[in-house]
Design an enzyme around this catalytic site. Structure first.
Site, mmCIF file in Angstrom:
data_model
loop_
_atom_site.group_PDB
_atom_site.id
_atom_site.type_symbol
_atom_site.label_atom_id
_atom_site.label_comp_id
_atom_site.label_asym_id
_atom_site.label_seq_id
_atom_site.Cartn_x
_atom_site.Cartn_y
_atom_site.Cartn_z
ATOM 1 N N THR A 129 0.857 -1.186 0.000
ATOM 2 C CA THR A 129 0.000 0.000 0.000
ATOM 3 C C THR A 129 0.892 1.235 0.000
ATOM 4 O O THR A 129 1.672 1.444 0.931
ATOM 5 C CB THR A 129 -0.891 -0.002 1.251
ATOM 6 O OG1 THR A 129 -1.640 -1.206 1.235
ATOM 7 C CG2 THR A 129 -1.824 1.187 1.277
ATOM 8 N N GLU A 163 -6.628 -10.045 6.667
ATOM 9 C CA GLU A 163 -5.881 -11.094 7.347
ATOM 10 C C GLU A 163 -6.855 -12.145 7.863
ATOM 11 O O GLU A 163 -7.939 -11.818 8.331
ATOM 12 C CB GLU A 163 -5.089 -10.506 8.511
ATOM 13 C CG GLU A 163 -3.894 -9.753 8.010
ATOM 14 C CD GLU A 163 -3.077 -9.161 9.121
ATOM 15 O OE1 GLU A 163 -3.156 -9.647 10.261
ATOM 16 O OE2 GLU A 163 -2.354 -8.199 8.837
ATOM 17 N N CYS A 288 -3.161 -2.199 8.957
ATOM 18 C CA CYS A 288 -3.572 -1.444 7.763
ATOM 19 C C CYS A 288 -4.356 -0.176 8.071
ATOM 20 O O CYS A 288 -3.921 0.924 7.712
ATOM 21 C CB CYS A 288 -4.385 -2.341 6.851
ATOM 22 S SG CYS A 288 -3.478 -3.822 6.398
HETATM 23 C C1 UGA Z 1 -8.102 -4.412 5.924
HETATM 24 C C2 UGA Z 1 -9.108 -4.339 4.763
HETATM 25 O O1 UGA Z 1 -10.370 -4.883 5.174
HETATM 26 C C3 UGA Z 1 -8.604 -5.117 3.544
HETATM 27 O O2 UGA Z 1 -9.500 -4.941 2.448
HETATM 28 C C4 UGA Z 1 -7.217 -4.575 3.160
HETATM 29 O O3 UGA Z 1 -6.667 -5.286 2.072
HETATM 30 C C5 UGA Z 1 -6.271 -4.711 4.348
HETATM 31 O O4 UGA Z 1 -6.820 -3.960 5.461
HETATM 32 C C6 UGA Z 1 -4.934 -4.136 3.953
HETATM 33 O O5 UGA Z 1 -4.861 -2.949 3.637
HETATM 34 O O6 UGA Z 1 -3.982 -4.914 3.802
HETATM 35 P P1 UGA Z 1 -7.517 -6.228 7.807
HETATM 36 O O7 UGA Z 1 -6.605 -5.175 8.384
HETATM 37 O O8 UGA Z 1 -7.018 -7.613 7.653
HETATM 38 O O9 UGA Z 1 -8.014 -5.774 6.338
HETATM 39 O O10 UGA Z 1 -8.771 -6.315 8.765
HETATM 40 P P2 UGA Z 1 -10.325 -5.984 8.708
HETATM 41 O O11 UGA Z 1 -11.088 -7.235 8.627
HETATM 42 O O12 UGA Z 1 -10.619 -4.951 7.707
HETATM 43 O O13 UGA Z 1 -10.524 -5.361 10.168
HETATM 44 C C7 UGA Z 1 -9.809 -4.193 10.579
HETATM 45 C C8 UGA Z 1 -10.217 -3.778 11.966
HETATM 46 O O14 UGA Z 1 -11.540 -3.245 11.968
HETATM 47 C C9 UGA Z 1 -10.225 -4.915 12.991
HETATM 48 O O15 UGA Z 1 -9.671 -4.447 14.199
HETATM 49 C C10 UGA Z 1 -11.696 -5.259 13.151
HETATM 50 O O16 UGA Z 1 -11.995 -5.808 14.401
HETATM 51 C C11 UGA Z 1 -12.317 -3.878 12.981
HETATM 52 N N1 UGA Z 1 -13.722 -3.910 12.514
HETATM 53 C C12 UGA Z 1 -14.025 -4.419 11.286
HETATM 54 C C13 UGA Z 1 -14.713 -3.395 13.322
HETATM 55 O O17 UGA Z 1 -14.454 -2.916 14.448
HETATM 56 N N2 UGA Z 1 -16.001 -3.398 12.863
HETATM 57 C C14 UGA Z 1 -16.336 -3.899 11.647
HETATM 58 O O18 UGA Z 1 -17.545 -3.864 11.295
HETATM 59 C C15 UGA Z 1 -15.323 -4.419 10.838
#
Ligand code: UGA
Length: 476
Positions: A129, A163, A288
Site C-alpha cells: 500500500t 488477514e 492497515c
Molecule cells: C483491511 C481491509 O479490510 C482489507 O481490504 C485490506 O486489504 C487490508 O486492510 C490491507 O490494507 O492490507 P484487515 O486489516 O485484515 O483488512 O482487517 P479488517 O477485517 O478490515 O478489520 C480491521 C479492523 O476493523 C479490525 O480491528 C476489526 O476488528 C475492525 N472492525 C471491522 C470493526 O471494528 N467493525 C467492523 O464492522 C469491521
C-alpha cells in the site's frame, strides 16, 4: 489449482514475504504461474523452503505444500529473480513514519536493486500500500540507475486482502484493480489474472472454495496507475470511517437505551450503505487501517487539501477504547488487585496478528492500574508474550475457562467465533462474579441475563443480574 496447459504461464517475482507478499506468491502459483518469492530474511526463506508457514492464515499451509518446489521457489537473490521474471511485484513493508506518512525507504531500496538487474523489459508492480505518486518515484529511481524507459513499466495492483481470509479474498476477489499507463503493462497484468477473470480457476476440483464461480468470475478494473494507488488508500480510509461512524452511533444508542445492532441492520439494509463494516466494538486495529488512514490524511495535507474527516475517524477510534476502559471501571468500581479474565489478544478474530490491536493497548492499561490479568487467545499468545511477557500481574491461560477462573469479570476483546460458542453455564460457574464485559457484542444480551450474567456490551442496553439470581446459579 489451474492446469498449466490451460493458460499462459508467466514467471513472477514477488519481493517481500510478509502477509501480502506470501499470500500473493502462493496464490499466483495456485493459478498456474511460476513464482519466485524473494526476501532478504534468510531464516524466513529457510523456513519457507521447508514448507513451514510463518503466519496464521487459512489455506496457506495447504497451498504452500501443493506448490512448494514445483511452481513456487524461495530465495534471497533479488538479482537472479529479477532477471528471470517478467513481472516483479513489490510487497515490502511501508510502515508509518513519525509524521504519519508512509515510510517508503524499503520500496526505494528494492527499486534501486531491481534497476541494477534489468537487461530486458520488465513490469514492476506495486503491491504494497503506497501513496499516490509512488509509481512516479519508482520510475525515477529506475531511470536514475541507467535503465532506458522502454525497458520497464511501473504499475499498481493493490490488494484488498483481509488477514485471516487472505487466500480466499485473493482467489475470490470482489474486484481486481490494475493501474497501468501503457497497453503493454495492461496486457501482461490481465494475462496474469486471466485464470481468475476468465473463470477457469473455479472449474478445478481442488480450487479453494469461495463465492466466485466460472459463471461469475471476479471483475477486473483497469485504471491509471495513480487512480489505482488512490483506490487502495481511499478504500481503507472509507472502511475505517464506516467503523468510526457506527461506533459513535453505538455511543448514542447507549445513551438513549437503543440497540446498535438493530440500528446497523436498519441502515445497512440500504443498498447504498451496505451491511458490512457496521459492527460497533472497541475500535479498529491491525497493520492497515491505522497506518493507511494516517498516510492518506498526510497525502491530502501535502496537496494542501483539508481532510479533517480522517482526523476525526482517528479521534473516534481512540475514544472508543477509552470508553471501554471506563465501562470496565464503572462495572468494577476500583481496579487495584481485581482479577480480570481477558479473552482475545489479536486485533480481530481469525489471525495471530496483534499489531495495533485494541486488546493489547487495553491490557497494558489494566496492568498499569494494578489489575491481575489472565489472558487467552486461540492464536496470538506467542506473539503477545514477546511484547507483554508473563509476570505476576499477567498470566497466559490454556483456554477461555482457565482465563475466566475466579475472575472478578471477564472481558471480551477479540471477535473469535470460539468465544461466541463458549459453554455459558461452565463460564458462569468458573467466574468469581458472573460479569461479562463484551467489547465485540458476541452474545445475545437477553440470553446472557437469562443465564445469570451481568452483561455489558457496546451500544446495547446493559443488563445487570440481580444478586440473588447470580448467586443461586452457583449453587450445585
Ligand atoms: C483491511 C481491509 O479490510 C482489507 O481490504 C485490506 O486489504 C487490508 O486492510 C490491507 O490494507 O492490507 P484487515 O486489516 O485484515 O483488512 O482487517 P479488517 O477485517 O478490515 O478489520 C480491521 C479492523 O476493523 C479490525 O480491528 C476489526 O476488528 C475492525 N472492525 C471491522 C470493526 O471494528 N467493525 C467492523 O464492522 C469491521
Amino acid at each position: 489449482m489451474v492446469d498449466d496447459s490451460m493458460n499462459e504461464q508467466i514467471t513472477i517475482a514477488v519481493v517481500g514475504s510478509g502477509y501480502v507478499g506470501l499470500v500473493a506468491a502462493v496464490c499466483f502459483a495456485e493459478i498456474g504461474h511460476r513464482v519466485i518469492c524473494v526476501d532478504n530474511d534468510e531464516s524466513k526463506i529457510a523456513m519457507l523452503r521447508d514448507g513451514k508457514v510463518p503466519i496464521y492464515e487459512e489455506y496457506l499451509p495447504e497451498l504452500l505444500d501443493r506448490h512448494c518446489n514445483a511452481l513456487i521457489e524461495f530465495t534471497t537473490d533479488l538479482h537472479a529473480a529479477t532477471q528471470r521474471a517478467q513481472a516483479i511485484f513489490v510487497a515490502v513493508g511501508t510502515p508509518q513514519s513519525q509524521t504519519g506518512s508512509a515510510d517508503l525507504s524499503y520500496v526505494d531500496a528494492v527499486a534501486s536493486q531491481i534497476a541494477r538487474s534489468i537487461t530486458e523489459y520488465k513490469i514492476i508492480v506495486e503491491k504494497s500500500t503506497v501513496p499516490v505518486y509512488t509509481n512516479e518515484w519508482i520510475s525515477r529511481v529506475i531511470e536514475r540507475n541507467g535503465v532506458p524507459r522502454e525497458l520497464f513499466d511501473v504499475a499498481s495492483n493493490p490488494e484488498f486482502l483481509r488477514e485471516g481470509t487472505a487466500v480466499v479474498d485473493f482467489l475470490h476477489a470482489d474486484r481486481i484493480v490494475i493501474g497501468v499507463d501503457t497497453d503493454r503493462a495492461g496486457n501482461l497484468l490481465r494475462a496474469i489474472y486471466e485464470p481468475l477473470t476468465s473463470g477457469k480457476y473455479y472449474q478445478s476440483a481442488d480450487a479453494v472454495p469461495g463465492v466466485r464461480t466460472t459463471a461469475e468470475p471476479p471483475p477486473l478494473l483497469q485504471t491509471s496507475t495513480k487512480a489505482a494507488e488512490l483506490i487502495k488508500h481511499a478504500s481503507n480510509a472509507f472502511l475505517a470511517m464506516k467503523i468510526s461512524f457506527i461506533n459513535v452511533v453505538s455511543n448514542i444508542c447507549e445513551a438513549v437505551g437503543a440497540d446498535v445492532e438493530q440500528v446497523s441492520k436498519g441502515i445497512g439494509s440500504d443498498e447504498r450503505i451496505g451491511p458490512k463494516f457496521l459492527k460497533a466494538g472497541i475500535g479498529y486495529g491491525g497493520s492497515c487501517f491505522p497506518k493507511d488512514v494516517a498516510a492518506f490524511r498526510y497525502v491530502a495535507e501535502q496537496l494542501g487539501i483539508e481532510f479533517g474527516l480522517l482526523r476525526e475517524v482517528e479521534n473516534i477510534n481512540a475514544e472508543q477504547k477509552r470508553r471501554f476502559f471506563q465501562k470496565v471501571r464503572s462495572a468494577l468500581w476500583t481496579f487495584r488487585g481485581k482479577k480480570l479474565g481477558v479473552l482475545g489478544l489479536a486485533f480481530k478474530g481469525g489471525t495471530d496478528d496483534i499489531r495495533e490491536s485494541p486488546a493489547i493497548d487495553l491490557i497494558g492499561q489494566f496492568v498499569k492500574e494494578g489489575c491481575v490479568l489472565s489472558v487467552y487467545d486461540p492464536a496470538a499468545m506467542e506473539r503477545t508474550k514477546q511484547v507483554l511477557p508473563p509476570s505476576g500481574n499477567l498470566t497466559y491461560a490454556k483456554d477461555a475457562y482457565e482465563a475466566a477462573s475466579d475472575a472478578d469479570a471477564l472481558l471480551i476483546l477479540t471477535d473469535w467465533q470460539e468465544f461466541a460458542e463458549l459453554d455459558l453455564d461452565r463460564l458462569h460457574y468458573t467466574l468469581r462474579y458472573p460479569i461479562v464485559i463484551d467489547g465485540r457484542n458476541l452474545f445475545d444480551a437477553t440470553t446472557m441475563i437469562q443465564r445469570g450474567f451481568t452483561y455489558l456490551s457496546v451500544g446495547r442496553p446493559g443488563a445487570v443480574q440481580t444478586r440473588d439470581a447470580a448467586i443461586s446459579r452457583k449453587l450445585p
